[in-house]
Design a protein around this motif. Structure first.
Motif, PDB file in Angstrom:
ATOM      1  N   SER A  17      -1.162  -4.411  -5.537  1.00 32.48           N
ATOM      2  CA  SER A  17      -1.375  -3.362  -6.525  1.00 32.48           C
ATOM      3  C   SER A  17      -2.525  -3.669  -7.481  1.00 32.48           C
ATOM      4  O   SER A  17      -2.798  -2.904  -8.390  1.00 32.48           O
ATOM      5  CB  SER A  17      -0.091  -3.149  -7.334  1.00 32.48           C
ATOM      6  N   ILE A 138      -4.397   4.974  -7.465  1.00 33.87           N
ATOM      7  CA  ILE A 138      -3.060   4.374  -7.489  1.00 33.87           C
ATOM      8  C   ILE A 138      -1.992   5.457  -7.384  1.00 33.87           C
ATOM      9  O   ILE A 138      -1.005   5.308  -6.652  1.00 33.87           O
ATOM     10  CB  ILE A 138      -2.867   3.545  -8.771  1.00 33.87           C
ATOM     11  N   ARG A 139      -2.192   6.554  -8.080  1.00 35.35           N
ATOM     12  CA  ARG A 139      -1.233   7.661  -8.029  1.00 35.35           C
ATOM     13  C   ARG A 139      -1.124   8.218  -6.614  1.00 35.35           C
ATOM     14  O   ARG A 139      -0.020   8.456  -6.103  1.00 35.35           O
ATOM     15  CB  ARG A 139      -1.665   8.759  -8.999  1.00 35.35           C
ATOM     16  N   GLU A 140      -2.261   8.406  -5.962  1.00 33.89           N
ATOM     17  CA  GLU A 140      -2.259   8.949  -4.599  1.00 33.89           C
ATOM     18  C   GLU A 140      -1.667   7.962  -3.603  1.00 33.89           C
ATOM     19  O   GLU A 140      -0.961   8.351  -2.669  1.00 33.89           O
ATOM     20  CB  GLU A 140      -3.691   9.315  -4.191  1.00 33.89           C
ATOM     21  N   ARG A 141      -1.939   6.674  -3.801  1.00 34.68           N
ATOM     22  CA  ARG A 141      -1.367   5.652  -2.922  1.00 34.68           C
ATOM     23  C   ARG A 141       0.150   5.601  -3.045  1.00 34.68           C
ATOM     24  O   ARG A 141       0.859   5.435  -2.050  1.00 34.68           O
ATOM     25  CB  ARG A 141      -1.961   4.278  -3.246  1.00 34.68           C
ATOM     26  N   ASN A 142       0.646   5.738  -4.247  1.00 37.04           N
ATOM     27  CA  ASN A 142       2.090   5.716  -4.458  1.00 37.04           C
ATOM     28  C   ASN A 142       2.768   6.877  -3.748  1.00 37.04           C
ATOM     29  O   ASN A 142       3.922   6.791  -3.335  1.00 37.04           O
ATOM     30  CB  ASN A 142       2.412   5.760  -5.948  1.00 37.04           C
ATOM     31  N   GLU A 143       2.017   7.970  -3.603  1.00 37.07           N
ATOM     32  CA  GLU A 143       2.578   9.158  -2.954  1.00 37.07           C
ATOM     33  C   GLU A 143       2.538   9.065  -1.437  1.00 37.07           C
ATOM     34  O   GLU A 143       3.312   9.709  -0.741  1.00 37.07           O
ATOM     35  CB  GLU A 143       1.800  10.401  -3.409  1.00 37.07           C
ATOM     36  N   ASP A 145       1.848   5.839   0.417  1.00 38.42           N
ATOM     37  CA  ASP A 145       1.748   4.455   0.869  1.00 38.42           C
ATOM     38  C   ASP A 145       2.493   4.228   2.183  1.00 38.42           C
ATOM     39  O   ASP A 145       3.684   4.494   2.296  1.00 38.42           O
ATOM     40  CB  ASP A 145       2.306   3.523  -0.207  1.00 38.42           C
ATOM     41  N   SER A 148       5.472   1.665   1.952  1.00 37.27           N
ATOM     42  CA  SER A 148       6.600   2.258   1.233  1.00 37.27           C
ATOM     43  C   SER A 148       7.309   3.292   2.094  1.00 37.27           C
ATOM     44  O   SER A 148       8.536   3.386   2.095  1.00 37.27           O
ATOM     45  CB  SER A 148       6.112   2.900  -0.074  1.00 37.27           C
TER      46      SER A 148
END
Length: 220
Positions: A17, A138-143, A145, A148
């Motif tokens: 991260s 980071i926001r787009e990756r969290n959505e 990933d 994940s």
């Protein structure tokens, strides 16, 4: 599966991260100046003297953004943007140009760049743009990933599907799995097909690799 291995390794090291800003500019002094500016803000960065040098080490494993010069020796910033679009790049791009024109700025922004700044750039404006780009990535990756998603998919498997997956990962045939679990051949086929589909794998070898990754992360 290789990407999952790399992501898992970075996650274990606590690096997954940590943002990284990639600076692509053939002007050594300017590149070093931007690197110093970012470092003073505590932002890790790495410089590349050409589009080709960046592509040789291209990786999406760490979030961040790209600060990209428009005009460089060899492939231009526009050329690199086109190439990155082709390979599915998700890193936001901030363009810098000493030869900026409105049509050029519009073209880069239309193709997905998040900002276009003229040289000499304003340090505060560049830093603000970098922070916004990193937060966006980071926001787009969290959505979306991949690791994940895989973990979430595994956790949604039924107990029987997990049992079939475990046996399949040990390279047992459907007949052997059925005998081990006391279920029919047809039932094994159904569960095997379902869990492979949910985890986006096709072969028993991939199931073995995936379970090894999940075990290392304490999931399986």
């Amino acid at each position: 599966m290789i990407e999952l291995e790399e992501r898992a390794a970075l996650l274990e090291q606590g690096l997954d991260s940590e943002p990284l800003v990639r600076i692509v500019d053939d002007d050594d002094e300017l590149r070093k100046g931007i690197a110093f500016l970012l470092s003073c803000e505590g932002i890790e960065n790495k410089g590349f003297s050409s589009a080709e040098a960046y592509l040789s080490e291209y990786s999406l494993l760490r979030p961040g953004c790209i600060i990209l010069d428009i005009k460089m020796t060899g492939a231009s910033g526009i050329d690199l943007q086109k190439k990155l679009i082709e390979v599915g790049n998700s890193l936001p791009i901030i363009f810098l140009s000493g030869h900026g024109t409105l049509p050029l700025a519009v073209e880069t922004l239309r193709k997905g760049a998040v900002d276009f700044q003229e040289k000499p750039f304003d340090p505060d404006r560049l830093l603000a743009s970098v922070h916004q780009a990193i937060e966006k990535n980071i926001r787009e990756r969290n959505e979306s990933d991949i690791l994940s998603q895989t973990i979430a998919s595994y956790r949604q498997l039924s107990l029987r599907e997990k049992q079939v997956l475990k046996d399949a990962s040990q390279l047992l045939s459907n007949k052997e799995i059925g005998e081990h679990l006391g279920i029919s051949f047809k039932t094994v086929e159904v569960h095997r097909s379902n869990c492979f589909h949910k985890l986006k794998i096709r072969k028993a070898k991939e199931a073995k690799q995936l379970l090894n990754i999940l075990k290392r992360l304490g999931v399986a």
